[in-house]
Design a protein around this motif. Structure first.
Motif, PDB file in Angstrom:
ATOM      1  N   UNK A  97       0.440  29.191   3.508  1.00  0.00           N
ATOM      2  CA  UNK A  97      -0.031  28.210   2.522  1.00  0.00           C
ATOM      3  C   UNK A  97       0.593  26.843   2.764  1.00  0.00           C
ATOM      4  N   UNK A  98       1.875  26.836   3.159  1.00  0.00           N
ATOM      5  CA  UNK A  98       2.585  25.583   3.373  1.00  0.00           C
ATOM      6  C   UNK A  98       1.997  24.769   4.521  1.00  0.00           C
ATOM      7  N   UNK A  99       1.651  25.440   5.629  1.00  0.00           N
ATOM      8  CA  UNK A  99       1.067  24.719   6.767  1.00  0.00           C
ATOM      9  C   UNK A  99      -0.301  24.145   6.412  1.00  0.00           C
ATOM     10  N   UNK A 100      -1.069  24.880   5.628  1.00  0.00           N
ATOM     11  CA  UNK A 100      -2.370  24.349   5.200  1.00  0.00           C
ATOM     12  C   UNK A 100      -2.184  23.121   4.305  1.00  0.00           C
ATOM     13  N   UNK A 101      -1.204  23.189   3.410  1.00  0.00           N
ATOM     14  CA  UNK A 101      -0.920  22.044   2.547  1.00  0.00           C
ATOM     15  C   UNK A 101      -0.421  20.853   3.360  1.00  0.00           C
ATOM     16  N   UNK A 102       0.452  21.132   4.321  1.00  0.00           N
ATOM     17  CA  UNK A 102       0.955  20.061   5.189  1.00  0.00           C
ATOM     18  C   UNK A 102      -0.210  19.339   5.874  1.00  0.00           C
ATOM     19  N   UNK A 103      -1.152  20.112   6.413  1.00  0.00           N
ATOM     20  CA  UNK A 103      -2.283  19.512   7.137  1.00  0.00           C
ATOM     21  C   UNK A 103      -3.187  18.706   6.209  1.00  0.00           C
ATOM     22  N   UNK A 104      -3.367  19.196   4.980  1.00  0.00           N
ATOM     23  CA  UNK A 104      -4.183  18.464   4.011  1.00  0.00           C
ATOM     24  C   UNK A 104      -3.512  17.139   3.643  1.00  0.00           C
ATOM     25  N   UNK A 105      -2.194  17.188   3.417  1.00  0.00           N
ATOM     26  CA  UNK A 105      -1.453  15.955   3.097  1.00  0.00           C
ATOM     27  C   UNK A 105      -1.506  14.989   4.275  1.00  0.00           C
ATOM     28  N   UNK A 106      -1.308  15.519   5.487  1.00  0.00           N
ATOM     29  CA  UNK A 106      -1.311  14.670   6.686  1.00  0.00           C
ATOM     30  C   UNK A 106      -2.661  13.964   6.854  1.00  0.00           C
ATOM     31  N   UNK A 107      -3.739  14.697   6.631  1.00  0.00           N
ATOM     32  CA  UNK A 107      -5.078  14.114   6.739  1.00  0.00           C
ATOM     33  C   UNK A 107      -5.252  12.978   5.727  1.00  0.00           C
ATOM     34  N   UNK A 108      -4.801  13.202   4.508  1.00  0.00           N
ATOM     35  CA  UNK A 108      -4.922  12.197   3.452  1.00  0.00           C
ATOM     36  C   UNK A 108      -4.076  10.959   3.776  1.00  0.00           C
ATOM     37  N   UNK A 109      -2.818  11.180   4.134  1.00  0.00           N
ATOM     38  CA  UNK A 109      -1.914  10.072   4.438  1.00  0.00           C
ATOM     39  C   UNK A 109      -2.439   9.272   5.632  1.00  0.00           C
ATOM     40  N   UNK A 110      -2.909   9.974   6.651  1.00  0.00           N
ATOM     41  CA  UNK A 110      -3.433   9.282   7.828  1.00  0.00           C
ATOM     42  C   UNK A 110      -4.640   8.405   7.462  1.00  0.00           C
ATOM     43  N   UNK A 111      -5.507   8.927   6.594  1.00  0.00           N
ATOM     44  CA  UNK A 111      -6.677   8.156   6.186  1.00  0.00           C
ATOM     45  C   UNK A 111      -6.312   6.876   5.470  1.00  0.00           C
ATOM     46  N   UNK A 112      -5.295   6.960   4.586  1.00  0.00           N
ATOM     47  CA  UNK A 112      -4.891   5.764   3.834  1.00  0.00           C
ATOM     48  C   UNK A 112      -4.101   4.800   4.714  1.00  0.00           C
ATOM     49  N   UNK A 151       0.806  -1.227   0.000  1.00  0.00           N
ATOM     50  CA  UNK A 151       0.000   0.000   0.000  1.00  0.00           C
ATOM     51  C   UNK A 151       0.840   1.279   0.000  1.00  0.00           C
ATOM     52  N   UNK A 152       2.011   1.233   0.621  1.00  0.00           N
ATOM     53  CA  UNK A 152       2.860   2.419   0.628  1.00  0.00           C
ATOM     54  C   UNK A 152       3.454   2.671  -0.757  1.00  0.00           C
ATOM     55  N   UNK A 153       3.769   1.615  -1.490  1.00  0.00           N
ATOM     56  CA  UNK A 153       4.236   1.784  -2.865  1.00  0.00           C
ATOM     57  C   UNK A 153       3.158   2.465  -3.699  1.00  0.00           C
ATOM     58  N   UNK A 154       1.924   1.992  -3.560  1.00  0.00           N
ATOM     59  CA  UNK A 154       0.818   2.583  -4.329  1.00  0.00           C
ATOM     60  C   UNK A 154       0.612   4.050  -3.965  1.00  0.00           C
ATOM     61  N   UNK A 155       0.778   4.360  -2.691  1.00  0.00           N
ATOM     62  CA  UNK A 155       0.606   5.732  -2.230  1.00  0.00           C
ATOM     63  C   UNK A 155       1.713   6.644  -2.755  1.00  0.00           C
ATOM     64  N   UNK A 156       2.938   6.127  -2.820  1.00  0.00           N
ATOM     65  CA  UNK A 156       4.099   6.966  -3.131  1.00  0.00           C
ATOM     66  C   UNK A 156       4.474   6.999  -4.609  1.00  0.00           C
ATOM     67  N   UNK A 157       4.068   6.006  -5.376  1.00  0.00           N
ATOM     68  CA  UNK A 157       4.563   5.935  -6.758  1.00  0.00           C
ATOM     69  C   UNK A 157       4.314   7.212  -7.562  1.00  0.00           C
ATOM     70  N   UNK A 158       3.126   7.845  -7.470  1.00  0.00           N
ATOM     71  CA  UNK A 158       2.944   9.098  -8.229  1.00  0.00           C
ATOM     72  C   UNK A 158       3.910  10.207  -7.788  1.00  0.00           C
ATOM     73  N   UNK A 159       4.460  10.085  -6.588  1.00  0.00           N
ATOM     74  CA  UNK A 159       5.315  11.130  -6.047  1.00  0.00           C
ATOM     75  C   UNK A 159       6.803  10.882  -6.298  1.00  0.00           C
ATOM     76  N   UNK A 160       7.107   9.802  -7.043  1.00  0.00           N
ATOM     77  CA  UNK A 160       8.491   9.578  -7.461  1.00  0.00           C
ATOM     78  C   UNK A 160       8.604   9.590  -8.988  1.00  0.00           C
ATOM     79  N   UNK A 161       7.528   9.940  -9.644  1.00  0.00           N
ATOM     80  CA  UNK A 161       7.457   9.941 -11.106  1.00  0.00           C
ATOM     81  C   UNK A 161       8.456  10.938 -11.711  1.00  0.00           C
ATOM     82  N   UNK A 162       9.300  10.481 -12.635  1.00  0.00           N
ATOM     83  CA  UNK A 162      10.249  11.307 -13.399  1.00  0.00           C
ATOM     84  C   UNK A 162      11.477  11.774 -12.604  1.00  0.00           C
TER      85      UNK A 162
END
Length: 515
Positions: free
Chosen positions: A316-331, A237-248
């Motif tokens: 903006x960065x802290x808001x993005x961090x919190x959005x990413x954290x919420x998503x990662x925690x859910x998965x 599941x971590x590979x599936x989560x991260x693969x789009x973020x290592x593209x190119x």
């Protein structure tokens, strides 16, 4: 320095991690066209600037910020603004006590402070800030085309005034205080003060490009990529989560090493730091790399920047961090309990790869050596995704915007740091700036690094459909909705700004380090 993939050219990479055909051809076309276009339109027989007006006549497709920066680059207000919302918002920190090697007195700066106040009082209030470029100390300038180049290791003191403006109030160009290392002040002659600020901007160029951009996004992203490909099977599941973020990422880094970091690259041929100095700086930067500095909430707190006004990168960065954290925690929480985390040998191997090859087993880095809880794993994965997406956007996407007007972001200085006051003139400042040829080379590189490809995917939109279960798909959809809401907030805020800050608008953030 962090370890790199053992491949010398993109053709040695597996097809799964190489550029698409479209992106590869676009990149090659842009590289050739931009370089030729700049050279042909700006042919200059002497290679020497005769006036600032010649700089203004540069013919090319400049970014939207060009005219604004050309008009404001010499002002203290814009100089200070860039430490918060320019291409490198990472150097500044709160100053509660002056460093021993920066003997600024109250008399020196009292004209820049409110009446009845003092430097000590303003430090107590949290209104004094410092940028210290000590990592550049002792690095000898490059020799370009037979001409010695120079760089400084400045300390720059700044004051956040009652109107919310961040202003420079003192600059020392070398680390060791001595008679031939004066502290420059806004009350000095305008040419002395401008020259001191130019050396700070050149120091910014080196710290930004090599530490905060290359090391802390590109090279760490390469380590994250390799660890993911080596340690995690594609069904994980971590590979599936991260693969789009290592593209190119692997291919862009291989190309960057050839174009920018080789003996024939930009840093060797057009920058004061040169190849030898670049390696020295990056080794020092790697030694100072910490886990907390990569976690934005921790980093903001460590630098004492919770309350400084108009710091849009932080907001903006802290808001993005919190959005990413919420998503990662859910998965992650869908697949793992604390016990599952502890017993997942592939996950622990993945972390070990990152610690060994990225942080070089540095015990002072604070990087976790193993995962024990879901919370630890979620924070780490949030850091990884934030680094390769939002953080890279923050330090990459504004390079051309703030560097297209060369005096605002000089890659080299052709004169040594001044040792006395009263010597600088308009002519000596012009002679100290990069020449025509190397200005055009740098413009070409910045243009290439800032250009979106046609197959750019906005943050949260993934071309590969790797998850099939309902829960992660639902979390992914909520992630996109949260990003869309933030996009609206940022655009509403920007309507009221003279210089909009749009680098962390989710639609301008790529999923991975791909430029």
């Amino acid at each position: 320095m962090p370890h790199i993939v053992q491949v010398d050219s993109a053709s040695g990479l597996p097809y799964e991690v190489r550029f698409s055909f479209t992106k590869e051809k676009e990149f090659q076309h842009s590289l050739l066209n931009t370089s030729l276009d700049l050279k042909l339109k700006n042919f200059h027989p002497t290679n020497t600037w005769n006036s600032m007006e010649e700089l203004e006549d540069l013919q090319w497709n400049a970014p939207w910020t060009h005219e604004y920066i050309k008009k404001h680059w010499m002002t203290d207000t814009f100089f200070g603004y860039q430490f918060l919302n320019g291409s490198n918002p990472m150097m500044i920190k709160r100053c509660s006590k002056l460093p021993n090697n920066f003997p600024v007195t109250n008399d020196m700066v009292k004209s820049a402070l409110p009446k009845e106040s003092s430097l000590e009082k303003e430090m107590e209030k949290g209104n004094i800030f410092l940028c210290d470029y000590a990592r550049l100390d002792g690095i000898v300038g490059n020799v370009i085309d037979g001409i010695q180049q120079y760089l400084a290791a400045p300390l720059c003191l700044l004051f956040s005034n009652p109107q919310g403006k961040l202003l420079p109030i003192a600059i020392q160009l070398k680390q060791k205080p001595e008679a031939q290392n004066p502290i420059f002040l806004p009350t000095d002659s305008k040419h002395d003060w401008l020259l001191a600020k130019l050396f700070v901007r050149n120091a910014e160029f080196n710290e930004h490009e090599l530490n905060f951009h290359l090391l802390r996004t590109h090279l760490l992203a390469e380590v994250f990529t390799m660890a993911t490909l080596r340690a995690l099977p594609s069904v994980h599941p971590l590979f599936k989560l991260l693969f789009p973020h290592i593209r190119y990422t692997l291919q862009i880094n291989i190309m960057a090493r050839k174009q920018l970091m080789s003996a024939e690259g930009i840093f060797s041929t057009s920058c004061a730091i040169g190849l030898k100095g670049m390696i020295t700086l990056m080794r020092r930067a790697t030694a100072s790399l910490t886990y907390s500095s990569l976690c934005l909430p921790d980093n903001i707190k460590e630098r004492g920047l919770e309350n400084i006004p108009h710091y849009y990168y932080r907001d903006d960065g802290l808001k993005l961090w919190n959005i990413i954290h919420k998503f990662v925690n859910g998965v992650v929480a869908h697949y793992y309990t604390d016990r599952d985390v502890q017993e997942d040998s592939e996950l622990q191997t993945w972390l070990t790869e990152i610690v060994e090859h990225g942080f070089l087993k540095n015990d002072n880095s604070g990087i976790p050596k193993s995962f024990h809880t879901v919370a630890e794993l979620v924070k780490f994965v949030t850091m990884l995704i934030f680094t390769v997406s939002a953080q890279h956007a923050a330090v990459n996407n504004g390079q051309l915007d703030f560097g297209a007007w060369m005096p605002n972001f000089p890659s080299t200085m052709k004169a040594p740091p001044p040792t006395t006051k009263g010597q600088a003139t308009a002519e000596s400042i012009l002679a100290a700036l990069p020449d025509v040829k190397h200005t055009l080379k740098l413009m070409s590189a910045l243009h290439l690094l800032s250009k979106k490809s046609s197959d750019h995917y906005p943050f949260g939109y993934y071309p590969e459909e790797l998850f099939v279960e309902a829960v992660p798909l639902q979390k992914m959809e909520q992630f996109r909705q949260d990003l869309k809401a933030l996009e609206g907030e940022i655009e509403a805020r920007n309507k009221n700004l003279e210089l909009p800050y749009d680098y962390l608008n989710p639609k301008n953030v790529a999923n991975s380090v791909d430029l």
